[in-house]
Scaffold this motif. Sequence first.
Motif, PDB file in Angstrom:
ATOM      1  N   ASN A 257       0.868  -1.177   0.000  1.00 52.87           N
ATOM      2  CA  ASN A 257       0.000   0.000   0.000  1.00 52.87           C
ATOM      3  C   ASN A 257       0.904   1.227   0.000  1.00 52.87           C
ATOM      4  O   ASN A 257       1.575   1.504   0.993  1.00 52.87           O
ATOM      5  N   HIS A 258       0.910   1.933  -1.114  1.00 54.79           N
ATOM      6  CA  HIS A 258       1.851   3.047  -1.246  1.00 54.79           C
ATOM      7  C   HIS A 258       1.105   4.306  -1.651  1.00 54.79           C
ATOM      8  O   HIS A 258       0.330   4.298  -2.596  1.00 54.79           O
ATOM      9  N   ILE A 301       6.933   4.312  -5.747  1.00 57.28           N
ATOM     10  CA  ILE A 301       6.388   2.955  -5.854  1.00 57.28           C
ATOM     11  C   ILE A 301       7.369   2.024  -6.555  1.00 57.28           C
ATOM     12  O   ILE A 301       7.459   0.837  -6.220  1.00 57.28           O
ATOM     13  N   LEU A 305       8.509  -1.487  -4.895  1.00 62.00           N
ATOM     14  CA  LEU A 305       8.361  -2.787  -5.557  1.00 62.00           C
ATOM     15  C   LEU A 305       9.715  -3.490  -5.670  1.00 62.00           C
ATOM     16  O   LEU A 305       9.833  -4.695  -5.401  1.00 62.00           O
ATOM     17  N   ILE A 318       0.203  -4.208  -5.871  1.00 65.72           N
ATOM     18  CA  ILE A 318      -0.094  -2.902  -5.296  1.00 65.72           C
ATOM     19  C   ILE A 318      -1.533  -3.001  -4.806  1.00 65.72           C
ATOM     20  O   ILE A 318      -2.464  -3.055  -5.605  1.00 65.72           O
ATOM     21  N   ALA A 321      -4.351   1.812  -4.257  1.00 63.19           N
ATOM     22  CA  ALA A 321      -3.973   2.924  -5.129  1.00 63.19           C
ATOM     23  C   ALA A 321      -5.080   3.964  -5.023  1.00 63.19           C
ATOM     24  O   ALA A 321      -6.164   3.796  -5.573  1.00 63.19           O
ATOM     25  N   LEU A 337       0.752   4.657 -11.330  1.00 60.43           N
ATOM     26  CA  LEU A 337       0.973   3.378 -10.646  1.00 60.43           C
ATOM     27  C   LEU A 337       0.799   2.210 -11.606  1.00 60.43           C
ATOM     28  O   LEU A 337       1.529   1.211 -11.520  1.00 60.43           O
ATOM     29  N   ALA A 341       3.776  -0.403 -12.367  1.00 57.86           N
ATOM     30  CA  ALA A 341       3.640  -1.851 -12.199  1.00 57.86           C
ATOM     31  C   ALA A 341       4.083  -2.579 -13.460  1.00 57.86           C
ATOM     32  O   ALA A 341       4.751  -3.625 -13.388  1.00 57.86           O
ATOM     33  N   LEU A 354      -2.827  -4.353  -9.744  1.00 55.04           N
ATOM     34  CA  LEU A 354      -3.004  -3.015  -9.195  1.00 55.04           C
ATOM     35  C   LEU A 354      -4.409  -2.946  -8.615  1.00 55.04           C
ATOM     36  O   LEU A 354      -5.365  -3.431  -9.234  1.00 55.04           O
TER      37      LEU A 354
END
Length: 715
Positions: A257-258, A301, A305, A318, A321, A337, A341, A354
């Motif tokens: 969780n970013h 992110i 990762l 993720i 988002a 994001l 990814a 995501l």
Amino acid sequence: VAMRALEMWGGVECTVNRVRDEWRDQLRDSGHDLRVQDLDRFAQLGLRRLRYPALWERTAPHAPDRFDWHWLDQRLTRLQELGVEPILGLLHHGSGPHYTNLLDARFPELFAGYAAAVAERFPHIDHYTPINEPLTTARFSALYGHWYPHRCDDHSFARALVNQTRATTLAMQAIRRCNPAAQLVQTDDLGYTTSTPGLAYQADFDNERRWLGWDLLHGAVDRRHAMWSYLQKAGIAATELDWFQEHPCPADIVGINHYVTSDRYLDADLSRYAPARRGGNGRDAYADVETVRVARESAGIVGALSAAWTRYHRPLAITEAHLGCTREDQLRWLHQLWRAAHEACAAGIDVRALTPWALLGSYDWDSLVTRNVKHYEAGAFDVRASPPRATAIAQLIADLATGAVPRHAALLDEPGWWQRPGRFLDPAQASVATPRRTSKALLLTGASGTLGQAFTRLCAARGLCVRACTRFDLDIGDPALIERVLAETSPWAVINAAGYVRVDDAELDCERCYRENSTGAELLANACAARALPFVTFSSDLVFAGERQTPYLETHDVGPLNVYGLSKARAERAVLQAHDGALIVRTSSFFSPWDEHNSLTTALRALRRGDSFAAIDDVVVSPTYVPDLVNASLDLLLDGERGLWHLVNDGRLSWVELVRRTAKLAQVSTTRLQSRSWRSFGLTAQRPAFSALTSERGSVMPNLEDALARYLAAM
């Protein structure tokens, strides 16, 4: 790692947290607890999986062995019918029901008992997040004191974390006795801390601590672990830590969780920051700020990762988002994001999905859910409408999930607020220019008026490129000039803030009023319709006769009493006939911090000087804070809304009542405030006695009290 298609998951903000003796339930706040139909809305986005609440506090609130399955039975059955696989969450930023808490020695076993009951009831569920963000919850509840049990010490933090991770392990053991194939999707925030040189030791500690929840589950916290001695000093026995090595429960999917503000910067120079940002660790004083707010590199992110893959070499996702901000920046964050990814996948990192979070939005996260003021951040759906209204985020999710070209592709490559100089706390850094990445602009008419100036200012603040035209640049009553400007600018949308605004002069200057308010709006609508361009124009509460005692809705019949109101009513009909995709915003009496001549500003200035001021007491309106009006209009434009929409701050009162209320908030005396009838001012145009507005389409503006507080702060 073999390349696989990135999946689109989804999530519902479902926190049930406790502050002192007050419990907050986001499912109740959003109305989802009463709307099973939301699941169909989610499925239409193309989601593969849905992080979904099966929360302990809601299912077994009274006793560990008393369960109410009705709510879950209905919803999990519907998800199965829709083909959306749930990832069940059993505790989300909570401390458990009233009969336990994060520091209770019985907490792990009680929680595992609940998990066993869930698994027995729903044996087909094969993905679980038993406890969301255990490290973050331990920090907020037991180290920072925000949530129950409101502790602020290392011992309580360590105990809360160990209890949650042990509970997760025991829960997965119980779940796997019912379903051996069940997988653990373990989530937590993964921010990275940097610092000034003298604080490197604290940054190093924070960067080790961020892994602690996952490391405990993985059985990796042994005597060589960087946090072993810290946990020992915090009162965690070696036998407790050894237990995790003996019962490893590694995450099958590491859920990251970013957020934009996850990465932090510790600065020893306190003089650069306001007192609210200053703190320390008992050894050194420092400011703890978001890295994006200072001129420092952020891991972001991609860094999160990469670091998680290097540390665990297990599948990643993720799992949240979301961004609480303006609509275009919400879109930009989600899109960035998604691309990050994909970049990680291309670099050989096994990223599975995501997860657009807070599909129904969230409440009061600007205060970490410590205040109950119902501050709402919209998500893929806006629950302030009934039924919930799909926003531009929903469209972007569906586009990304299906591989379609996003509808707002021209805006997505523009820098978000976290990339623009205005984000910096230091004004010197904020003066740096931001390069634009696209020539597509928003065309604005009436740029010199109160509304037009506000649009110009707020579009710049929001990172929206705007071509602002005054009446000298674009006479909206000239069809040839409209065609030429549209051809030159090739805008992605047009907002008409031009018009004749002198209500009393219009009685004698009706031809010009009709030309600028009715004809001009119709010509713009026709030109935009021919080019399939979104079009926004503004109307007024003065289209109504004032015969009601309750606020007017969009569907109520109009009956103007003056020429100005008639010109706006004519414009509404003409625009709707010319352009079926046009958005017409009806609004009411403006007040703005940027207009020195609006009535409220003039009144406060006079009263502060001790002068007398007279205000109308027999006309009831819905005061409208111009910045809120502009921001809401831009959001609705991006969402693709059309037709009539009432946008006002929620309130109905006379002008004298508005001045009195605002003066009270500003601590200004009203002893020299006079109440008078509108007729006593010698006004020419007839006024409706009551023209307050409300909306049946959704109340998307903040309430009046909130708007007045921000108006005074801005002034």
